[in-house]
Design a protein around this motif. Structure first.
Motif, PDB file in Angstrom:
ATOM      1  N   PHE A  79      55.116 -33.953  19.583  1.00  0.00           N
ATOM      2  CA  PHE A  79      53.886 -33.489  20.176  1.00  0.00           C
ATOM      3  C   PHE A  79      52.756 -33.818  18.914  1.00  0.00           C
ATOM      4  CE2 PHE A  79      50.118 -31.125  21.515  1.00  0.00           C
ATOM      5  CZ  PHE A  79      50.214 -31.252  22.756  1.00  0.00           C
ATOM      6  N   ALA A 131      39.389 -35.788  22.296  1.00  0.00           N
ATOM      7  CA  ALA A 131      40.762 -35.303  22.447  1.00  0.00           C
ATOM      8  C   ALA A 131      41.451 -36.743  22.484  1.00  0.00           C
ATOM      9  CB  ALA A 131      41.120 -34.650  23.734  1.00  0.00           C
ATOM     10  N   LEU A 132      40.818 -37.671  23.326  1.00  0.00           N
ATOM     11  CA  LEU A 132      41.540 -38.950  23.508  1.00  0.00           C
ATOM     12  C   LEU A 132      41.613 -39.815  22.233  1.00  0.00           C
ATOM     13  CD1 LEU A 132      39.637 -39.813  27.039  1.00  0.00           C
ATOM     14  CD2 LEU A 132      41.863 -38.736  26.582  1.00  0.00           C
ATOM     15  N   GLU A 135      55.254 -50.482  27.241  1.00  0.00           N
ATOM     16  CA  GLU A 135      54.125 -49.679  27.550  1.00  0.00           C
ATOM     17  C   GLU A 135      53.568 -50.078  28.937  1.00  0.00           C
ATOM     18  OE1 GLU A 135      51.569 -50.273  24.181  1.00  0.00           O
ATOM     19  OE2 GLU A 135      49.914 -49.158  25.393  1.00  0.00           O
ATOM     20  N   ALA A 149      53.487 -44.890  22.889  1.00  0.00           N
ATOM     21  CA  ALA A 149      51.911 -45.333  23.596  1.00  0.00           C
ATOM     22  C   ALA A 149      52.148 -44.180  24.963  1.00  0.00           C
ATOM     23  CB  ALA A 149      51.365 -46.434  24.026  1.00  0.00           C
ATOM     24  N   HIS A 150      53.119 -43.950  25.462  1.00  0.00           N
ATOM     25  CA  HIS A 150      53.231 -43.015  26.603  1.00  0.00           C
ATOM     26  C   HIS A 150      53.195 -41.552  26.292  1.00  0.00           C
ATOM     27  CE1 HIS A 150      54.875 -41.534  30.390  1.00  0.00           C
ATOM     28  NE2 HIS A 150      55.656 -40.616  29.747  1.00  0.00           N
ATOM     29  N   SER A 151      53.957 -41.340  25.063  1.00  0.00           N
ATOM     30  CA  SER A 151      53.827 -40.104  24.532  1.00  0.00           C
ATOM     31  C   SER A 151      52.673 -39.629  24.011  1.00  0.00           C
ATOM     32  CB  SER A 151      55.104 -39.764  23.502  1.00  0.00           C
ATOM     33  OG  SER A 151      54.896 -38.589  22.933  1.00  0.00           O
ATOM     34  N   HIS A 152      51.929 -40.557  23.388  1.00  0.00           N
ATOM     35  CA  HIS A 152      50.522 -40.350  22.933  1.00  0.00           C
ATOM     36  C   HIS A 152      49.550 -40.055  23.893  1.00  0.00           C
ATOM     37  CE1 HIS A 152      47.714 -41.759  19.421  1.00  0.00           C
ATOM     38  NE2 HIS A 152      47.438 -40.707  20.029  1.00  0.00           N
ATOM     39  N   ALA A 182      55.706 -48.035  31.380  1.00  0.00           N
ATOM     40  CA  ALA A 182      55.698 -46.624  31.374  1.00  0.00           C
ATOM     41  C   ALA A 182      54.278 -46.231  32.118  1.00  0.00           C
ATOM     42  CB  ALA A 182      55.558 -46.306  29.840  1.00  0.00           C
ATOM     43  N   LEU A 223      50.471 -38.859  27.027  1.00  0.00           N
ATOM     44  CA  LEU A 223      50.460 -37.419  27.439  1.00  0.00           C
ATOM     45  C   LEU A 223      49.933 -36.236  26.472  1.00  0.00           C
ATOM     46  CD1 LEU A 223      54.254 -37.283  28.953  1.00  0.00           C
ATOM     47  CD2 LEU A 223      52.201 -36.514  29.944  1.00  0.00           C
ATOM     48  N   ARG A 224      50.152 -36.507  25.311  1.00  0.00           N
ATOM     49  CA  ARG A 224      49.726 -35.495  24.373  1.00  0.00           C
ATOM     50  C   ARG A 224      48.181 -35.268  24.471  1.00  0.00           C
ATOM     51  NH1 ARG A 224      49.007 -35.759  18.603  1.00  0.00           N
ATOM     52  NH2 ARG A 224      47.802 -37.453  18.956  1.00  0.00           N
ATOM     53  N   ASN A 225      47.494 -36.537  24.429  1.00  0.00           N
ATOM     54  CA  ASN A 225      46.029 -36.359  24.238  1.00  0.00           C
ATOM     55  C   ASN A 225      45.416 -35.886  25.726  1.00  0.00           C
ATOM     56  OD1 ASN A 225      46.326 -37.305  21.785  1.00  0.00           O
ATOM     57  ND2 ASN A 225      45.104 -39.246  21.922  1.00  0.00           N
ATOM     58  N   ALA A 226      46.159 -36.435  26.768  1.00  0.00           N
ATOM     59  CA  ALA A 226      45.780 -35.761  28.002  1.00  0.00           C
ATOM     60  C   ALA A 226      45.872 -34.200  28.111  1.00  0.00           C
ATOM     61  CB  ALA A 226      46.376 -36.288  29.179  1.00  0.00           C
ATOM     62  N   THR A 227      46.890 -33.724  27.588  1.00  0.00           N
ATOM     63  CA  THR A 227      47.137 -32.207  27.226  1.00  0.00           C
ATOM     64  C   THR A 227      45.984 -31.814  26.556  1.00  0.00           C
ATOM     65  OG1 THR A 227      49.552 -32.699  27.535  1.00  0.00           O
ATOM     66  CG2 THR A 227      48.663 -30.662  26.643  1.00  0.00           C
ATOM     67  N   LEU A 228      45.643 -32.534  25.460  1.00  0.00           N
ATOM     68  CA  LEU A 228      44.583 -31.922  24.523  1.00  0.00           C
ATOM     69  C   LEU A 228      43.218 -31.759  25.421  1.00  0.00           C
ATOM     70  CD1 LEU A 228      45.420 -33.465  21.338  1.00  0.00           C
ATOM     71  CD2 LEU A 228      45.794 -31.194  22.013  1.00  0.00           C
ATOM     72  N   LEU A 285      57.595 -36.928  29.475  1.00  0.00           N
ATOM     73  CA  LEU A 285      58.031 -38.170  28.473  1.00  0.00           C
ATOM     74  C   LEU A 285      59.242 -38.926  28.920  1.00  0.00           C
ATOM     75  CD1 LEU A 285      58.153 -36.016  25.028  1.00  0.00           C
ATOM     76  CD2 LEU A 285      56.487 -37.627  25.826  1.00  0.00           C
ATOM     77  N   PHE A 294      37.891 -35.756  30.696  1.00  0.00           N
ATOM     78  CA  PHE A 294      37.657 -36.948  29.619  1.00  0.00           C
ATOM     79  C   PHE A 294      36.095 -36.916  29.241  1.00  0.00           C
ATOM     80  CE2 PHE A 294      42.048 -39.452  30.404  1.00  0.00           C
ATOM     81  CZ  PHE A 294      42.484 -38.095  30.266  1.00  0.00           C
ATOM     82  N   TYR A 334      57.364 -30.947  30.137  1.00  0.00           N
ATOM     83  CA  TYR A 334      56.663 -31.920  29.448  1.00  0.00           C
ATOM     84  C   TYR A 334      57.724 -32.945  29.032  1.00  0.00           C
ATOM     85  CZ  TYR A 334      53.472 -33.612  25.905  1.00  0.00           C
ATOM     86  OH  TYR A 334      52.685 -34.592  25.099  1.00  0.00           O
TER      87      TYR A 334
END
Lengths: 108, 578
Positions: free
Chosen positions: B404, A68-69, A27, B410-413, A30, B415-420, A19, A62, A15
């Motif tokens: 987490f 979740a999003l 952004e 935004a990238h980390s956000h 990324a 990844l986190r929400n995709a995981t959720l 990151l 999704f 993970y």
């Protein structure tokens, strides 16, 4: 066909590596880094059907879990509070079957 | 207890406490009972005051929280006189640490308090993570089995501290001095000089060694001018202990986007005596000062629980946190331990309290051996060498959980929400959800005190691991065999295959190595189900050398007293003897 079980030896390190794709990028870049990462892996998989299935699973996840999003965004806050919501969800959880054991899913 | 200590000007740690009396004015229903009577430990004028002289003590511990009290009891069970100075006269307010890990329980066994902790605590293993009111996944940290203690015991810090104080009172060489504030510190080559302020006047103490366990706002750290810098996290969290008249099996509940609050996350975590730890994160527009008002705290709790559930709020505060440590834990003759040395996030998996106890577990036997003349003072440098990497690992894991829960880009956000989003249908994604990883015993890999293997071993256990428990015959456990000395575990098929003369000689050394004999046929401890043999890959004749803190420091396929003595010297001096 797609294996969804945890297969990494050190999941948190993986993970962390994902990151780090954004390190030093804005952004937009990324996004591109994550896309490049997906392309490399998709090609490595090398089976069109598996890639199509992975795409379908993302769409499904999704569509099934739009909430979740929204986590961590201003849109996540409820318009009105569900009074007693904490204990209600606790009661619901207790009515479910016993929790499955997830190897490696240690949490505090 | 750093509650009343002077604020550290360099600290940006903030905490707003709700007035407990005002919190308890809100009682919906008939529930009305305090769960814990805060003891008021009396001040007794020490000889320094009654005889008007400067005290001389081998060890002084500053701060009577988890780390300080555990250190005092550890010296006490070793028969080494120590003085503990605490600026308060009771245990810490509010529950603070609540998860006492397996390693902590094993240390507690050696300190003689594990049973008392078990009686008061609750073991739980089930947890649920939700988004809104939808269950993302449940887990059950099943006990790994064949170990005396499960992953952790839920027992609030005030109980653990009260038990430690009770234990200290049984140990004649422990001198707990309450309402005694350190106001000045200087040190030279021979001693540390402390100025102490008490309700009945001031006095001075000279001491060989000081362990500073005086918390996040450490006055000792301030007095020695040691910077305490790291990452500051901007989020504010409310933390409450709530007594609630609602019974069900112990569970942990963690919500992302709860339906009953505007917070990003909320958490409920069971403690003993119908007390729940309830946390939530303040929203972006929430003012910490306003939200720490008792009425506001109770209003939010009432919304969580609903109108029919009586509750009483025992404690509430709002804090932001930092993840940081001081550069070195040893400063001359002063050692820093626990929060005074390192600060972690509240969602770190129980790392704060457990690592505080591990710090002093690592340090006390070393100071004891230096005081006894059995090790050079350079042994004490290994406290930094062994505990700083552990602190760094704890800080790394703390930061990851914080990232987490509150992604910083935004990238980390994403990844986190995709995981959720993937978690409900994809087991691998459930594992990636990181709301805090459980604290486990660290490995001291690479420490110069350890003797590298010269034989092959078919086990994950290596020198540098804490002893892993195993059930022995007749209801005994390996974890109950540790005495705080160097110990040699020796395994044989029959008792007469063991070189008892060699074991007796080792036990009679200036630094004794006491044996733990396990045989197949009996006459000593046994391993009827072979769990010990498997975990340690024991063959007849195999020996493991444990340090006084129960860490494996060396092992061989056969007993050679010269090698054992070499390994003991190495563990005491940090280098191999010539």
């Amino acid at each position: 066909m797609l294996n969804s079980d945890m297969r990494f030896a050190a999941p948190d390190d993986v993970y962390q590596a994902l990151l780090s794709l954004a390190d030093g990028r804005n952004e937009r870049d990324a996004h591109a880094a994550l896309a490049a990462f997906a392309l490399i892996l998709a090609n490595h998989i090398g089976e069109d059907a598996v890639v199509f299935e992975a795409v379908a699973q993302v769409q499904r996840a999704f569509a099934t879990h739009p909430e979740a999003l929204l986590v961590g965004t201003p849109d996540a806050a409820p318009e009105s509070y569900q009074v007693g919501g904490a204990l209600d969800s606790l009661r619901k959880v207790l009515a479910l079957k016993p929790a499955p054991t997830i190897p490696g899913a240690l949490t505090s | 207890m750093h509650d009343k200590s002077l604020p550290d000007d360099r600290s940006t740690y903030t905490e707003y406490r709700a007035d407990p009396r005002a919190l308890r004015k809100h009682v919906a229903g008939t529930l009305r009972s305090g769960n814990f009577e805060y003891p008021a430990y009396p001040f007794r004028a020490p000889p320094e005051l009654t005889e008007g002289r400067t005290g001389r003590h081998p060890v002084v511990i500053v701060g009577g929280g988890l780390a300080g009290l555990a250190a005092a009891v550890d010296f006490g069970v070793r028969g080494i006189p120590c003085v503990l100075l605490d600026d308060n006269n009771t245990v810490s307010l509010g529950s603070r640490s609540i998860a006492q890990g397996k390693r902590t329980m094993e240390i507690a066994t050696r300190l003689g308090i594990a049973e008392r902790m078990r009686e008061k605590g609750v073991f739980w293993s089930k947890g649920n993570t939700l988004i809104q009111d939808k269950l993302l996944y449940s887990f059950d940290i099943l006990p790994e089995g064949d170990e005396k203690y499960s992953a952790f015991l839920s027992l609030p810090q005030y109980h653990v501290e009260a038990i430690l104080v009770e234990r200290a009172a049984e140990l004649p060489c422990v001198d707990l001095r309450w309402s005694s504030r350190v106001t000045g510190v200087t040190q030279d080559d021979d001693a540390v000089h402390l100025q102490v302020e008490t309700p009945e006047g001031r006095y001075a103490i000279d001491t060989e060694w000081v362990i500073a366990c005086d918390g996040i706002r450490s006055t000792m750290r301030g007095a020695l001018g040691i910077p305490f810098e790291g990452n500051r996290f901007i989020e504010h969290f409310v933390i409450c202990d709530v007594k609630m008249n609602f019974t069900f099996p112990p569970q942990r509940m963690f919500w992302f986007s709860p339906t009953f609050d505007r917070s990003n996350i909320a958490l409920m975590h069971q403690q003993p005596e119908s007390i729940w730890r309830v946390d939530w994160q303040l929203g972006v527009g929430d003012d910490p000062k306003v939200e720490s008002q008792p009425e506001r705290v109770n209003e939010r709790l009432a919304t969580m629980f609903g109108p029919d559930v009586p509750f009483e709020t025992m404690f509430a505060s709002i804090y932001s946190f930092e993840v940081r440590r001081i550069d070195k834990f040893r400063h001359g003759r002063v050692f820093f331990a626990g929060d005074a040395a390192h600060q972690l996030s509240p969602f770190g998996g129980g790392r704060g309290g457990n690592s505080a106890i591990q710090d002093v577990d690592n340090l006390v036997w070393k100071i004891a051996h230096v005081l006894g003349g059995h090790a050079p003072p350079s042994l004490l440098d290994s406290y930094d060498a062994e505990r700083i990497p552990v602190a760094d690992e704890n800080m790394r894991l703390s930061r990851r959980a914080a990232e987490f829960i509150n992604p910083t880009s935004a990238h980390s956000h994403a990844l986190r929400n995709a995981t959720l989003a993937l978690a409900p249908g994809h087991p691998f994604a459930k594992v990636l959800i990181n709301t805090g990883r459980l604290s486990v015993a660290p490995n001291l890999r690479g420490s110069a005190l350890l003797t590298p293997d010269e034989d092959g071993w078919d086990t994950a256990l290596t020198p540098g691991n804490a002893a892993v428990d195993a059930p022995l015959g007749d209801g005994e456990w390996l974890s109950e065999q540790f005495t705080g000395e160097f110990q040699l575990l020796i395994y044989a098929e029959r008792l007469d295959q063991i070189d008892h003369a060699a074991l007796d000689a080792l036990d009679a050394d200036a630094v004794p190595v006491s044996p733990i004999v396990v045989t197949e046929e009996g006459g000593a401890l046994t391993d009827p189900r072979g769990v010990l043999r498997r975990r340690y890959d024991l063959h007849p004749g195999s020996v493991y050398l444990f340090r006084p803190d129960q860490y494996v420091t060396a092992r061989w396929r056969a007993l050679d007293p010269a090698k054992v003595r070499d390994a003991v010297r190495r563990a005491l001096a940090g280098h191999r003897s010539p």
